[in-house]
Each structure stands twice: as C-alpha cells, then as structure tokens.
Write a protein that holds these residues in place. Structure first.
Motif, mmCIF file in Angstrom:
data_model
loop_
_atom_site.group_PDB
_atom_site.id
_atom_site.type_symbol
_atom_site.label_atom_id
_atom_site.label_comp_id
_atom_site.label_asym_id
_atom_site.label_seq_id
_atom_site.Cartn_x
_atom_site.Cartn_y
_atom_site.Cartn_z
ATOM 1 N N ASP A 130 14.291 47.381 22.362
ATOM 2 C CA ASP A 130 13.391 47.016 21.266
ATOM 3 C C ASP A 130 11.961 46.841 21.772
ATOM 4 O O ASP A 130 11.003 47.200 21.079
ATOM 5 C CB ASP A 130 13.876 45.734 20.591
ATOM 6 N N GLY A 131 11.836 46.286 22.942
ATOM 7 C CA GLY A 131 10.496 46.133 23.507
ATOM 8 C C GLY A 131 9.828 47.475 23.723
ATOM 9 O O GLY A 131 8.650 47.662 23.394
ATOM 10 N N ALA A 132 10.582 48.416 24.254
ATOM 11 C CA ALA A 132 10.014 49.742 24.487
ATOM 12 C C ALA A 132 9.647 50.414 23.169
ATOM 13 O O ALA A 132 8.596 51.060 23.059
ATOM 14 C CB ALA A 132 11.009 50.606 25.255
ATOM 15 N N GLN A 187 20.351 41.484 26.542
ATOM 16 C CA GLN A 187 19.182 41.802 27.368
ATOM 17 C C GLN A 187 18.811 43.274 27.266
ATOM 18 O O GLN A 187 17.634 43.623 27.134
ATOM 19 C CB GLN A 187 19.458 41.425 28.827
ATOM 20 N N LEU A 244 13.526 48.415 13.424
ATOM 21 C CA LEU A 244 12.515 47.388 13.693
ATOM 22 C C LEU A 244 11.366 47.504 12.695
ATOM 23 O O LEU A 244 10.857 46.506 12.194
ATOM 24 C CB LEU A 244 11.982 47.529 15.120
ATOM 25 N N ILE A 279 15.098 37.187 31.827
ATOM 26 C CA ILE A 279 14.910 38.461 32.521
ATOM 27 C C ILE A 279 13.616 38.422 33.321
ATOM 28 O O ILE A 279 13.562 38.849 34.480
ATOM 29 C CB ILE A 279 14.860 39.642 31.528
ATOM 30 N N ALA A 323 11.319 50.376 30.467
ATOM 31 C CA ALA A 323 12.508 49.654 30.012
ATOM 32 C C ALA A 323 13.730 50.086 30.796
ATOM 33 O O ALA A 323 14.549 49.264 31.213
ATOM 34 C CB ALA A 323 12.718 49.897 28.518
ATOM 35 N N TYR A 347 15.927 34.784 26.119
ATOM 36 C CA TYR A 347 16.497 35.910 26.865
ATOM 37 C C TYR A 347 15.408 36.628 27.646
ATOM 38 O O TYR A 347 15.568 36.934 28.831
ATOM 39 C CB TYR A 347 17.170 36.896 25.909
ATOM 40 N N LEU A 406 6.338 44.196 28.210
ATOM 41 C CA LEU A 406 7.416 44.846 27.468
ATOM 42 C C LEU A 406 8.486 43.837 27.061
ATOM 43 O O LEU A 406 9.006 43.873 25.945
ATOM 44 C CB LEU A 406 8.026 45.952 28.326
ATOM 45 N N ASP A 466 7.130 41.818 24.114
ATOM 46 C CA ASP A 466 7.141 42.591 22.878
ATOM 47 C C ASP A 466 8.563 42.764 22.345
ATOM 48 O O ASP A 466 8.787 42.731 21.132
ATOM 49 C CB ASP A 466 6.478 43.956 23.105
ATOM 50 N N GLY A 467 9.488 42.955 23.254
ATOM 51 C CA GLY A 467 10.876 43.083 22.835
ATOM 52 C C GLY A 467 11.370 41.824 22.152
ATOM 53 O O GLY A 467 12.016 41.881 21.099
ATOM 54 N N LYS A 480 21.010 45.961 14.520
ATOM 55 C CA LYS A 480 20.556 45.485 15.828
ATOM 56 C C LYS A 480 21.640 44.672 16.519
ATOM 57 O O LYS A 480 21.872 44.806 17.722
ATOM 58 C CB LYS A 480 19.281 44.642 15.653
ATOM 59 N N LEU A 518 1.787 43.569 17.071
ATOM 60 C CA LEU A 518 2.838 44.569 16.907
ATOM 61 C C LEU A 518 3.048 44.876 15.423
ATOM 62 O O LEU A 518 3.214 46.036 15.034
ATOM 63 C CB LEU A 518 4.146 44.074 17.517
ATOM 64 N N ALA A 521 8.864 48.933 20.215
ATOM 65 C CA ALA A 521 7.710 48.258 19.605
ATOM 66 C C ALA A 521 6.427 48.566 20.379
ATOM 67 O O ALA A 521 5.401 48.939 19.802
ATOM 68 C CB ALA A 521 7.950 46.753 19.554
ATOM 69 N N ARG A 522 6.494 48.415 21.681
ATOM 70 C CA ARG A 522 5.308 48.621 22.506
ATOM 71 C C ARG A 522 4.899 50.087 22.535
ATOM 72 O O ARG A 522 3.709 50.413 22.547
ATOM 73 C CB ARG A 522 5.593 48.111 23.918
ATOM 74 N N ALA A 547 19.537 45.325 24.832
ATOM 75 C CA ALA A 547 19.017 45.573 23.486
ATOM 76 C C ALA A 547 17.567 45.121 23.383
ATOM 77 O O ALA A 547 16.725 45.803 22.783
ATOM 78 C CB ALA A 547 19.880 44.847 22.458
ATOM 79 N N LEU A 548 17.279 43.995 23.991
ATOM 80 C CA LEU A 548 15.910 43.475 23.975
ATOM 81 C C LEU A 548 14.957 44.436 24.688
ATOM 82 O O LEU A 548 13.834 44.660 24.233
ATOM 83 C CB LEU A 548 15.880 42.106 24.635
ATOM 84 N N LEU A 549 15.399 44.997 25.766
ATOM 85 C CA LEU A 549 14.550 45.943 26.493
ATOM 86 C C LEU A 549 14.268 47.178 25.638
ATOM 87 O O LEU A 549 13.137 47.662 25.570
ATOM 88 C CB LEU A 549 15.231 46.358 27.796
ATOM 89 N N ALA A 561 13.393 40.901 13.702
ATOM 90 C CA ALA A 561 14.478 41.645 13.066
ATOM 91 C C ALA A 561 15.702 40.752 12.845
ATOM 92 O O ALA A 561 16.318 40.792 11.790
ATOM 93 C CB ALA A 561 14.850 42.860 13.909
ATOM 94 N N LEU A 562 16.024 39.948 13.841
ATOM 95 C CA LEU A 562 17.201 39.093 13.734
ATOM 96 C C LEU A 562 16.866 37.738 13.132
ATOM 97 O O LEU A 562 17.757 36.926 12.897
ATOM 98 C CB LEU A 562 17.830 38.887 15.121
ATOM 99 N N ALA A 584 9.643 41.594 18.636
ATOM 100 C CA ALA A 584 10.185 42.542 17.661
ATOM 101 C C ALA A 584 11.614 42.165 17.272
ATOM 102 O O ALA A 584 11.966 42.096 16.091
ATOM 103 C CB ALA A 584 10.143 43.958 18.222
ATOM 104 N N ARG A 585 12.434 41.914 18.269
ATOM 105 C CA ARG A 585 13.834 41.608 18.008
ATOM 106 C C ARG A 585 13.996 40.259 17.325
ATOM 107 O O ARG A 585 14.865 40.077 16.472
ATOM 108 C CB ARG A 585 14.594 41.632 19.332
#
Lengths: 203, 203
Positions: free
Chosen positions: B165-167, B159, B113, A186, B183, A182, A162, A165-166, B134, A113, B169-170, B161-163, A173-174, A169-170
DNA sequence: CCTCAAGGATACCGATCGTTTTACATGGGC
DNA sequence: GCCCATGTAAAACGATCGGTATCCTTGAGG
C-alpha cells in the motif's frame, strides 16, 4: 437593535486565518471534493465574497491549504527542541508517532497523499506540491541518516517514507489507526540494522 | 426450459461487459469523481438508458467495478500455475511484481486505496468493500506465511500488505513506478528474516 | 407483411457546483 | 458631518452532475 435582522458583527481582520483554518479542518476531515465553498465560508464565518477576495479560486485555496500544512509543526521536524537532542534513532522513528489531530473522527490518512488521489491531474499545482512535500520528507530523513553515518542514507530515507505512506493509506482504507504501529515496528528493524552497519563500518 | 418466452430476445451485445470495461478503464485512469456518466456511456458505446438499466446508480457501478477488479487475475493470487509451485518466498514477494495495466499513462496506484479516499464516508458500500479487499489480501499473505512455518504469520502478512500500500500510494503521489522496487527490497528483508527464524525454530 | 420489445440518441430535470454580482451595513480618517 | 474600503447577506449565474423521460430505429417471431 431588537430587529430579527441582527447582523453578525464585523469579524475583525482574521478572515484569511479563519478561512485557512476551516479549509484545514474540512479538507482533512471529509476530503476536497466533498467540501463545497458554501460550507467552507459558513464554517469560517466569512461571506463568499470575502473568501473570493482572499483566494481567487478553490484551487488556489487548496494550494494555500497544503502550504499551511507544510508550515505547521510537522511530525518529521527534527528542529523541535525535544527532538533536536534526541538520538538519530529516535529522530528517524519520530515520524511514526504522528497523531492526526482528533481521535474520535475517522482516520483520514495523510492529506498530501489524499490530494494526490483527489486531484487526478499530475500537472496540477496541488498535485505537484504534494509530490514535492513527499520528496522533501524523504530527503530530510535521508539527511538524518547520513549524519548518523548510515551507509546508504537515501535508500533508508526512501524506505521510511514509504512505510509512513503505507500506514497512512492503509489506515484510511481500514479506518484503523494502529496500522502506524506496524509501520513503526518495521522501521525499527530497518533503522537498527542500518545503524548497526554504520557503527561497524566506521568505529 | 428452452427459452419459453422471448425473455432473451436480443442479447445486448454484452453491454454490461463493455460498461464494466469502460468503468475499469476510466475509474482507474482518472478517478471516480472525475469520471461522469456521460463519458462512461460514450466510451462504453452504450446509451445512458442502457447503462441505467444495467446499473441502478453510479454508486452501484462503482461497487460492481470494484467487484470486477476483485475477480480479475490478481497480483497476489498464488493459484496461478507459475506461482502455485513456487517457493513460499516467491509467493510472498509476488505482490510486488505487480505491473499496473502496462501503459505509459501516469501511475495511478491501487484502485482500492483510491476509492477509500474518493469516497469519504467509511460506511459507504464501496469504502467497506475496499477495506474488505485489503483485509483479505493481508490474510492471504498471512496464510502463505503460516504454511511456510513463520512464527507470527499475521504480523508478516500485515507488514507486507502495508509495504504494498505504501508503494501504491507513494508511487501515485510521486508519479513514479519504481517505488514498488523499494517496497520489494524491504519485503525481502522481512520475509528472509521470518523464514530464517522459521527454519531455526522447527527444523 | 406486421408487431413489439430492446436499445440508441437526446432533450430534459432538479440539484449542486464554483463563481460573480447586487444591495446594504459598518466604522475609521478627513 | 461625509467618504470609502471592507465586510455581510443573498440572489443569480452558467456549467455540470446524476438520473429520467421521450422519440425513433432496429430486427426477430408471428
């Protein structure tokens, strides 16, 4: 012999190995653009000349770096002995148990990524290689799901990828590793739902 | 004071405005490291001199760029008239309807990101600003969830937010915008489950 | 008219980038 | 012994980076 010019002894034939190892270490730790050839050759204990006769350019080294990551034992590899016999559920969730090497250094997310961001040109070989890897990863997850009898394995594979990757990436960032937890929670929800449907659909 | 001295002589035609607009355009389109000051001032139709008397350094411009993005109308902003009266479900899912700049240019994901990747140092102001953004985004989602009576609003916000970010990044890695749809579908599952529990828990 | 600050165009600066070249050292095979 | 591929160390290269200084035009206020 006692000269201050005590030259470093010839370093065996592992030059390419060492360069690739240094690239892996530095690229993942501090990014590609922030890593210069100078530092690379220093860490690899190799002269720049040797570096350039193993890799024609930095771009080529970046590609080789991604390839070497791809060949390395992967979080999503179900061929590993412990996972081969595991339940489909565990195989699908294994991705989220990924522990990225050093625990003390700042979390740097997923190298593939990051390359996508650091190399802006979508047509660049490194960029395309990263994309291919991401697709392959999702497809492998889909295969596992299909073998487990999930109704729509492609969607589940894409969803799990997905989530991973989330978290990557997150997490970067954090600067926080437990984001992956998390994602796993899910994923458990999705996988369990899909497997329950599969069991109900074809008993 | 009605303009005591000629301190406001020639208003620079909104130079700062134009610089910020160019930064937004170029940074998001091709990344920060790939955008030089020269190109920046050319696109902004401003001399480098003027640029540097509005922003002391490129770093400062990057920070200002992130701030301006933060102030801009946001995908997750529930204050917008159409969303203010919407159902909690729609408010929580509105993030995933984000259309980035509406252009046919390659999808570049989430600027915050990307900054986290392009600025490796976790202590850099830009990096910290991105992290703060974020967190704020997740917290806002959690607030909406809490008002809707969700049992564990923090987790749901994190959760979602993670989705997102995943979308982002991916989507960048695969150069494919409709990853966001995946997402959204996962988010719908999570939100509906959480809202159902909420309705059951306190009727 | 003249003055003078704001801003534009551009040359320039030092640093650093990726890359090439030069000069020399090593050691196995002949 | 010598040859020569392979290696190191270091200088140098041109390009480009972020940033600064110089020169010149502009235009409103006196």
């Amino acid at each position: 012999m006692n000269e201050p010019t005590a030259v470093r002894r010839r370093q065996g034939r592992g030059a390419r190995e060492r360069i690739l190892r240094a690239a892996t270490e530095l690229f993942t730790a501090q990014g590609i653009n922030a890593t210069g050839i100078e530092q690379l050759s220093t860490v690899a204990e190799v002269s720049k000349r040797t570096l350039y006769q193993h890799f024609r350019s930095k771009d080529e080294l970046v590609v080789a770096y991604l390839r070497s990551l791809d060949d390395a034992p992967q979080p999503v590899a179900p061929e590993q002995p412990t996972l081969a016999a595991a339940s489909p559920r565990e195989q699908l969730l294994a991705v989220f148990d990924w522990k990225p090497a050093e625990t003390m250094a700042p979390f740097r997310g997923c190298p593939f990524l990051n390359v996508s961001v650091e190399v802006p040109d979508p047509g660049h070989p490194a960029h395309e290689l990263a994309a291919a890897k991401k697709k392959r990863c999702a497809r492998r997850l889909a295969d596992i799901a299909r073998q487990a009898g999930v109704a729509d394995p492609e969607t589940l594979g894409e969803q799990l990828a997905l989530l991973f990757d989330g978290a990557a990436a997150r997490g970067l960032a954090l600067n926080n590793r437990h984001v992956m937890a998390y994602a796993r929670s899910i994923a458990e929800t999705l996988v369990d739902a899909a497997l329950a449907d599969a069991g109900r659909g074809s008993p």
